[in-house]
Design a protein around this motif. Sequence first.
Motif, PDB file in Angstrom:
ATOM      1  N   ASP A 134     -27.246 -20.910 -20.348  1.00 25.89           N
ATOM      2  CA  ASP A 134     -26.975 -22.343 -20.325  1.00 25.89           C
ATOM      3  C   ASP A 134     -28.269 -23.139 -20.184  1.00 25.89           C
ATOM      4  OD1 ASP A 134     -24.089 -22.343 -20.552  1.00 25.89           O
ATOM      5  OD2 ASP A 134     -24.063 -21.497 -18.524  1.00 25.89           O
ATOM      6  N   THR A 184     -21.985 -20.541 -21.617  1.00 24.64           N
ATOM      7  CA  THR A 184     -20.777 -20.036 -20.972  1.00 24.64           C
ATOM      8  C   THR A 184     -19.593 -20.965 -21.220  1.00 24.64           C
ATOM      9  OG1 THR A 184     -21.417 -21.113 -18.894  1.00 24.64           O
ATOM     10  CG2 THR A 184     -22.076 -18.823 -19.217  1.00 24.64           C
ATOM     11  N   SER A 262     -19.974 -11.926 -11.465  1.00 25.36           N
ATOM     12  CA  SER A 262     -20.664 -13.193 -11.724  1.00 25.36           C
ATOM     13  C   SER A 262     -19.766 -14.361 -11.365  1.00 25.36           C
ATOM     14  CB  SER A 262     -21.085 -13.299 -13.193  1.00 25.36           C
ATOM     15  OG  SER A 262     -19.951 -13.355 -14.036  1.00 25.36           O
ATOM     16  N   PHE A 264     -20.050 -18.654 -12.190  1.00 27.36           N
ATOM     17  CA  PHE A 264     -20.754 -19.799 -12.760  1.00 27.36           C
ATOM     18  C   PHE A 264     -19.963 -21.062 -12.408  1.00 27.36           C
ATOM     19  CE2 PHE A 264     -21.339 -16.597 -16.411  1.00 27.36           C
ATOM     20  CZ  PHE A 264     -22.329 -15.921 -15.706  1.00 27.36           C
ATOM     21  N   LYS A 275     -25.767 -26.949 -11.999  1.00 30.75           N
ATOM     22  CA  LYS A 275     -25.301 -25.650 -12.479  1.00 30.75           C
ATOM     23  C   LYS A 275     -25.711 -24.583 -11.472  1.00 30.75           C
ATOM     24  CE  LYS A 275     -26.131 -26.973 -17.322  1.00 30.75           C
ATOM     25  NZ  LYS A 275     -26.845 -26.591 -18.573  1.00 30.75           N
ATOM     26  N   ARG A 277     -25.545 -20.415 -10.922  1.00 26.99           N
ATOM     27  CA  ARG A 277     -25.300 -19.147 -11.594  1.00 26.99           C
ATOM     28  C   ARG A 277     -25.576 -17.996 -10.627  1.00 26.99           C
ATOM     29  NH1 ARG A 277     -23.260 -22.406 -14.160  1.00 26.99           N
ATOM     30  NH2 ARG A 277     -23.583 -22.998 -16.349  1.00 26.99           N
TER      31      ARG A 277
END
Length: 688
Positions: A134, A184, A262, A264, A275, A277
């Motif tokens: 991203d 994503t 993961s 996000f 953002k 991550r």
Amino acid sequence: MDLLCDVFSRWGGRLRGRRSWRLGWLLCAVGLVWCGKGQGTTRTEADQIAGLLDLLETETQLATRSGMNADFVPGMATILLGDEMLARGARTVWEALTLVPGMSPALEVTGERQVLSRGVGHGYSSGNIKVLLDGVSMNSTLMATANPVLNMPIEQVERIEVIRGPGSSVHGEYAFAGVVNIVTRTRERVLGAIIAEGGAQGVAGRWFWEDPARDLEISVNLAGTQGDGGKAWVERDALDPLGLTVLSNAPGPANAAYRYRSLFTDLRWGESFAKLRLLDDANGDHFGINHFLPPDDGNRAARQRYVALQLGHRLALSEMFELELRAAAIEHQRDRDRLFVFPAGYLADEAVFMDQDYREYRYEAAADLHWHGLEGHRLLFGIEAAHVEVDEASWAWSGLPFALDPEWLDTARSRRILSALVQDQFSLGERVMLTATLRYDDYSDVGSLVSPRLAAVWRIDASNILKLQYARAFRPPTFYELEYAPKGDLHVGEIASYELGYIFKRPAWEARLILFHSDLTRPIQFDDQDLDGFVNGPDARLQGVELEYQYRFGARFKIDANLSLVDARRRDSDEPLAGGADLLANLALLWRPHERWTAALQLRHVGPRHRAERDPRDAVDASTQLDLTVNYRQVGGGPFVHLGVKNLTDTEVWFPDQLTSYDGVGLVYPDGYPTPGRRWWLSVGYSF
């Protein structure tokens, strides 16, 4: 009816040349569907709408940092859509990148994923491709790799944007042989489950919430998978050439156990965004760090953990000026837990294992100023600053008959980077776009670099596009390479590339051709002569051709094919570069018998792969692999199913092994790294 068609055409044409060009393309495409203006073949309305969606989804900022259709950006850009990658059977980002012309996968000895672009990228600590998640750089400064991103399930991916060839003029370090940006999925509500042969399992989920009155959006995208990795069977390891098979765990399966997690999260409030991550990726030690097959105990001996936070704000200063501010903090953690090093009886009575810990922090700040003050010009001025520091680099050994320094890398290492770029995109009439970019990077430890790019795009007519580009890129040595460069200073590697591209588009089909020539100067590589560290290798050159072809038979059938031919050789000996193949080819057949059903056959051919120059073995055999996938999805939401078989014909596929050594002795697998045979997988879920 004619009046409506005229309105769509006139207003669409006006808006395409302005900042609201996406609305212009939308109006033109809606007019095409409404008025039935197909050429050369009969197309259904559904087929035209599919073409419209393809057009809108191929916008990318990767090449220029300004939104443009991929056909019109400098150089050749490839955009892989998440839904189509699923339909074609790709399970991870690493697998999906094999669908890009000129790109092929490879493995590091302990299982870390690698990607070669146009024959460049084989070897330990290979970092010749810039990997963005991203828009945030994920390449660690330790080894310039980004293994957790390459292991992402495709269920999390909206699309993958790829630039083949140099990209340093815009993206700086490690954009040496290519740039990959994984976008994503957001704005979805989905729950799903993943299972596969051998007990592999996982879950995935996405959720979003919005408040239009406050212009506020929040999205969450999470996934977790684990399994045994397919258990590729190994007949012989490096103990066989040494005559010590009695000490070996071979024959037996490679320890390819894995676990991926993961999370996000995205927050957008007006023109501000945040953002977060989180990626946690662990895998077994596969073929052993010294090419001695590890025990089949399922131990996930290698772990990488990434935490990245990015904040940004877009500000319209006036009708001519737009400013984007970004700041990021990234933690890269790389640990080893009982990594198998030597078998019992090789150095001592008991087996030797290693524990290792590493952590680095990277802080970045950047500002991009876009100026639209002159007709036909779009100017970009950018400044960036980054600081990288090592927080921990320690190890501990069990079973080793002698002591080692508890630190395996100088924890005082740090790097400061200051960068500036200027770019001018200017139009010569309505059909010719020129792009000139110049970037300057100053490193506190390896010096200063200049990365220019000059490109031209000529839209000859509605069907023909011609592209020319010259670009330079660089690849600085990583912390690991600097630590283990015994022959003195390690210099920055550089590449200069010339490209000629041609795109031909028709309503039902399109073709792309690119010719390229690249000169590599001082490429960084593991010393394949003395086997004692990293050096600047001899200069090399690449040249080749890449072909792409797509054809739609109405709305039901599609062919997608590409072919890559590359000749990558060292200039001093005219020997091919290690790891790459001269020939790569993909052929996909997609059939949609019903709007809810899709079937896909994916054929992948890889020519013989070259070994290192001093390696006397023959090249790794060519391979052809066939995948079959059947998909069910309701339009507008509801249940979905993806069922596939990888390697349908159970073909033997091998990766070339890397040269490793102990005490000056080269240790190799006699045959290379095997891959798993035929296996099935299933992904199911519900979209709300």
